[in-house]
Write an enzyme that holds these catalytic residues in place. Structure first.
Site, mmCIF file in Angstrom:
data_model
loop_
_atom_site.group_PDB
_atom_site.id
_atom_site.type_symbol
_atom_site.label_atom_id
_atom_site.label_comp_id
_atom_site.label_asym_id
_atom_site.label_seq_id
_atom_site.Cartn_x
_atom_site.Cartn_y
_atom_site.Cartn_z
ATOM 1 C CG ASP A 123 -2.776 2.114 6.487
ATOM 2 O OD1 ASP A 123 -2.712 1.874 5.251
ATOM 3 O OD2 ASP A 123 -3.449 3.050 6.952
ATOM 4 C CG ASP B 73 -1.787 1.148 1.405
ATOM 5 O OD1 ASP B 73 -2.286 1.629 0.364
ATOM 6 O OD2 ASP B 73 -2.010 1.592 2.546
ATOM 7 C CG ASP C 117 -2.033 7.354 0.859
ATOM 8 O OD1 ASP C 117 -1.035 7.927 0.400
ATOM 9 O OD2 ASP C 117 -3.128 7.318 0.278
#
Lengths: 172, 172
Positions: free
Chosen positions: A133, A7, A9
């Protein structure tokens, strides 16, 4: 060669400092990372959701993010033994596409742009591992989900977890 | 529910008429679809590759494409029995991201943008079927590749083929 999907961000792009900086300027508040323990700014300040969306859909927001510590070196090392894809949920902020692409080309120039994926629902990702996250992306993911520690996910259980990129190097 | 991944250009977006229109205006030539039998414009006129890239990276190019006949009705029907994702190799033309997103939102508004995927290497796609005009995407795809007929792929063998969207409805 096994494949790791990663991922952007809060995993390779340091999202929260820029988010808090812009939010505090826009609202006159003084929110800190400590305030985001177990939550996200959009839940903590749902009353300001339009403000948050406005600056996150500004192309300069994603273009200006700092790189997460050690992510470049560690991912370059991992890329010798694993196929690396960057898989980012860009559809939430359609204004961010080009900025995210340019950011990746600048900071992760050792990766082919053929391995960048802008998506929404990550169950479409075919990979052995997904480092993310947001645990919601693991639900229908067929590989192994690995939580990358961020303030909002600190209380999540049920998945392997890595706290930073040096720990990722030990994990793989 | 099984999942169908569907390409954009030359599958749901009618790429070639716009490409030939812009190419002929830019070069003064008169290339027709018949000239592209078994090939692509970029191979037929490799000497004009910069011209081709310039107009294909112009955001208005992808925004102006016509919708392929029957694609909207058929995909909406298929979406009742299959999970539909639109998977487009957008990384070749980074200037096209927002135009492609807006085009999909306008013409396929019945699909969630969470099911749009902008990628390069489509081996990252986890789906049961991939409908695409470029057979190179089938090589490392784990599901079933289905050729959508386009002038350039007319001689390709080794995969199931559908010639148009009405045929897709019969296939599934």
């Amino acid at each position: 060669m096994k494949r790791i999907a990663i991922d952007m961000d809060e995993v390779i792009a340091d999202f929260i400092p820029e988010q808090l900086k812009r939010f505090n300027i826009a609202t006159g508040k003084n929110i800190t990372i400590a305030d985001l323990h177990g939550t996200k700014l959009k839940y903590l300040h749902n009353d300001k959701i339009e403000t948050i969306h406005t600056f996150q859909n500004d192309p300069t927001f994603f273009r200006d993010l700092k790189v997460m510590p050690d992510s470049q070196e560690v991912i370059e090392t991992l890329s010798k033994d694993y196929e690396i894809f960057i898989t980012t949920a860009a559809m939430e902020f359609p204004g961010s596409f080009t900025a995210k692409y340019e950011w990746l080309k600048e900071h992760f120039s050792f990766l082919s742009d053929m391995n960048f994926v802008f998506c929404g629902n990550k169950s479409i990702i075919h990979a052995d591992y997904l480092i993310d996250d947001n645990v919601r992306h693991f639900k229908n993911f067929k590989g192994k989900g690995i939580i990358f520690t961020a303030p909002h996910n600190i209380n999540e259980r049920g998945y392997d977890r890595i706290d930073n990129w040096k720990a990722a190097l030990d994990y793989f």
